[in-house]
Design a protein around this motif. Sequence first.
Motif, PDB file in Angstrom:
ATOM      1  N   VAL A 265      -8.360  -5.968  -9.574  1.00  0.00           N
ATOM      2  CA  VAL A 265      -8.985  -5.144  -8.532  1.00  0.00           C
ATOM      3  C   VAL A 265      -7.916  -4.627  -7.576  1.00  0.00           C
ATOM      4  CG1 VAL A 265     -11.162  -6.405  -8.662  1.00  0.00           C
ATOM      5  CG2 VAL A 265      -9.433  -7.096  -6.986  1.00  0.00           C
ATOM      6  N   ALA A 266      -8.268  -3.591  -6.835  1.00  0.00           N
ATOM      7  CA  ALA A 266      -7.368  -3.020  -5.831  1.00  0.00           C
ATOM      8  C   ALA A 266      -8.129  -2.882  -4.525  1.00  0.00           C
ATOM      9  CB  ALA A 266      -6.858  -1.652  -6.282  1.00  0.00           C
ATOM     10  N   PRO A 267      -7.478  -3.152  -3.404  1.00  0.00           N
ATOM     11  CA  PRO A 267      -8.181  -3.040  -2.111  1.00  0.00           C
ATOM     12  C   PRO A 267      -8.472  -1.591  -1.772  1.00  0.00           C
ATOM     13  CG  PRO A 267      -5.848  -3.465  -1.763  1.00  0.00           C
ATOM     14  CD  PRO A 267      -6.084  -3.581  -3.229  1.00  0.00           C
ATOM     15  N   TYR A 268      -9.669  -1.347  -1.278  1.00  0.00           N
ATOM     16  CA  TYR A 268     -10.048  -0.048  -0.726  1.00  0.00           C
ATOM     17  C   TYR A 268      -9.977  -0.180   0.783  1.00  0.00           C
ATOM     18  CZ  TYR A 268     -13.006   3.978   0.508  1.00  0.00           C
ATOM     19  OH  TYR A 268     -13.497   5.140   1.053  1.00  0.00           O
ATOM     20  N   ALA A 269      -9.105   0.608   1.395  1.00  0.00           N
ATOM     21  CA  ALA A 269      -8.837   0.516   2.830  1.00  0.00           C
ATOM     22  C   ALA A 269      -8.304  -0.878   3.151  1.00  0.00           C
ATOM     23  CB  ALA A 269     -10.080   0.873   3.641  1.00  0.00           C
ATOM     24  N   GLY A 270      -8.875  -1.588   4.103  1.00  0.00           N
ATOM     25  CA  GLY A 270      -8.326  -2.866   4.540  1.00  0.00           C
ATOM     26  C   GLY A 270      -8.937  -4.077   3.880  1.00  0.00           C
TER      27      GLY A 270
ATOM     28  N   PRO B 208       2.406 -15.176   4.788  1.00  0.00           N
ATOM     29  CA  PRO B 208       1.559 -14.075   4.309  1.00  0.00           C
ATOM     30  C   PRO B 208       1.376 -14.092   2.791  1.00  0.00           C
ATOM     31  CG  PRO B 208       3.750 -13.270   4.837  1.00  0.00           C
ATOM     32  CD  PRO B 208       3.715 -14.695   5.290  1.00  0.00           C
ATOM     33  N   PHE B 209       0.272 -13.469   2.348  1.00  0.00           N
ATOM     34  CA  PHE B 209      -0.081 -13.512   0.944  1.00  0.00           C
ATOM     35  C   PHE B 209       0.095 -12.140   0.294  1.00  0.00           C
ATOM     36  CE2 PHE B 209      -2.646 -16.754   3.123  1.00  0.00           C
ATOM     37  CZ  PHE B 209      -2.202 -17.879   2.443  1.00  0.00           C
ATOM     38  N   ASN B 210       0.416 -12.170  -0.987  1.00  0.00           N
ATOM     39  CA  ASN B 210       0.598 -10.954  -1.772  1.00  0.00           C
ATOM     40  C   ASN B 210      -0.739 -10.576  -2.410  1.00  0.00           C
ATOM     41  OD1 ASN B 210       1.162  -9.261  -4.166  1.00  0.00           O
ATOM     42  ND2 ASN B 210       3.297  -9.588  -3.581  1.00  0.00           N
ATOM     43  N   LYS B 211      -1.263  -9.400  -2.054  1.00  0.00           N
ATOM     44  CA  LYS B 211      -2.582  -8.994  -2.555  1.00  0.00           C
ATOM     45  C   LYS B 211      -2.581  -8.738  -4.058  1.00  0.00           C
ATOM     46  CE  LYS B 211      -4.295  -6.990   1.759  1.00  0.00           C
ATOM     47  NZ  LYS B 211      -4.840  -5.781   2.438  1.00  0.00           N
ATOM     48  N   GLU B 212      -1.428  -8.440  -4.608  1.00  0.00           N
ATOM     49  CA  GLU B 212      -1.354  -8.157  -6.043  1.00  0.00           C
ATOM     50  C   GLU B 212      -1.323  -9.427  -6.881  1.00  0.00           C
ATOM     51  OE1 GLU B 212      -1.365  -6.190  -9.547  1.00  0.00           O
ATOM     52  OE2 GLU B 212      -1.633  -5.271  -7.578  1.00  0.00           O
ATOM     53  N   THR B 213      -0.684 -10.469  -6.368  1.00  0.00           N
ATOM     54  CA  THR B 213      -0.483 -11.662  -7.190  1.00  0.00           C
ATOM     55  C   THR B 213      -1.227 -12.898  -6.703  1.00  0.00           C
ATOM     56  OG1 THR B 213       1.497 -12.285  -5.922  1.00  0.00           O
ATOM     57  CG2 THR B 213       1.812 -10.859  -7.854  1.00  0.00           C
ATOM     58  N   GLN B 214      -1.603 -12.938  -5.439  1.00  0.00           N
ATOM     59  CA  GLN B 214      -2.190 -14.159  -4.888  1.00  0.00           C
ATOM     60  C   GLN B 214      -3.647 -13.998  -4.443  1.00  0.00           C
ATOM     61  OE1 GLN B 214       1.002 -14.676  -1.954  1.00  0.00           O
ATOM     62  NE2 GLN B 214       1.581 -16.588  -2.990  1.00  0.00           N
ATOM     63  N   MET B 215      -4.196 -12.796  -4.571  1.00  0.00           N
ATOM     64  CA  MET B 215      -5.597 -12.567  -4.205  1.00  0.00           C
ATOM     65  C   MET B 215      -6.329 -11.921  -5.374  1.00  0.00           C
ATOM     66  SD  MET B 215      -5.497 -11.544  -0.171  1.00  0.00           S
ATOM     67  CE  MET B 215      -7.239 -11.905   0.003  1.00  0.00           C
TER      68      MET B 215
END
Length: 512
Positions: free
Chosen positions: A151-156, A211-218
Amino acid sequence: MAKKSIMGLREAAMAYRPSASGHLPDPVQHPSPAPSPAAAPTSVNPDDYSKPYCEFMTANPTIFHAVDSFTKQLESQGYKRLPERDTWKLERGGKYYTTRNASAFIAFAVGADYQAGNGMAIVAGHIDALTAKLKPVSKLPTKAGFVQLGVAPYAGALNETWWDRDLSIGGRVLVRDPATGKVESKLVKLDWPIARIPTLAPHFGAPSQGPFNKETQMVPVVGIDNSDLFAQQTPTSTPSYAPGTFAATQPSKLVKVISKELNITDPSTILNWELELYDSQPAQLGGLEKDLIFAGRIDDKLCCYAAQEALLASPSNTSPSSIKMVGMFDDEEIGSLLRQGARSNFMSSVMERITETFATPSNTYGPNLLAQTVANSFFVSSDVIHAVNPNFLNVYLENHAPRLNVGVAVSADSNGHMTTDSVSHAFIKRVAEKCGSTLQVFQIRNDSRSGGTIGPMTSSRIGMRAIDVGIPQLSMHSIRATTGSQDPGLGVKLFKGFFDYFEEIDREFVDF
């Protein structure tokens, strides 16, 4: 209504019709019959909208579901769909709506005495919300026995409030009918949570703090597959799809579940989809006395809901020489740049087509008539605003801290992030006085950063007088937010008052 009363209304409406110069003439001075009690605008009880708003929010988690629900409600109230591909034929007294991309729509009611060049009373907002959308190829390799979803974040979205939430999935699926070759859009939402983004326990120290990496940790977990531990055993039966098909690029079990939900027998007919994750917890009343609403995606389905209900509640005998319009746009959270966003030509094209349809040989369509229409119109940009947080009083300006269950707030900003000015603020104050609403005001501190709305971009593109207002909420941009139980209805009350009293108040502002 008696014939004499109708004539009185028509004469008053003609007094509102703009002159060739674009200014409104003074009202005609002649006796007119007193309006009957039935002609007076009905009052709004804010409590009536608390539960229906919660039900709407729970039933419509994605933008496609919300637009579908709103437009079906419009049709049930006599509104006719106008495809953008068609030539429009409009009538005075008619009610219409048009959609774009199934994620934005504009609805309008034509006054019985509307003339080309008269004003349009418009309330508009954005219907998109922070979310996490499936990537074009959402299938990921199994890791340590877990099936995950790309998945990819939309906005925040995918911020810290998304951890450890019960996430479901929904959106639209494009399917080709093998018999006709026609592509159809089908809405889907799963009624159980299918994904979760797990936190790392604090026992692990620094890695758990971010801080967390949205690509690898979320990356959401959607299932378990331990087949690698039992290679000798027959692997769990998983469907496979032909290479080159869309289904082959997605998790096979997800394709199977979606196909079952939509009764699709051949998954190869799925051409594409736009699916997103959402918090599956229902919207509900909360607080000791149930004077709060807890829900996801309040920003900005709250103001859109209030605008829609206000349009439907405003009777046709109020402001009969005008157009009453609501607009709900997509992509505001990411800049409004796409064709269904507020920066597009969507609203301006609708205004142009309406003006052209009602042009006459003596009042021909062209730049002069269109500019006159714009000058006589008024735009209310409605987007949620920050309610005062009792735990962070120091971040709010004194006298600029809106409370819940009080009323809509006027949004101001000295640097043009809001479209409010002295004229529009005075205008909406008169609306509030006429309909018995209480106005609040919000402006950000000088040492904080203001957000934005569709107000400045829309008013500057089209040229209308405009104001930014917002219904207060706590926890903006969180996966779950809070508003007051009366706030949806308080929004309806003010916006209905704007539609009801638009012509009357606009006469007071004839020089602006």
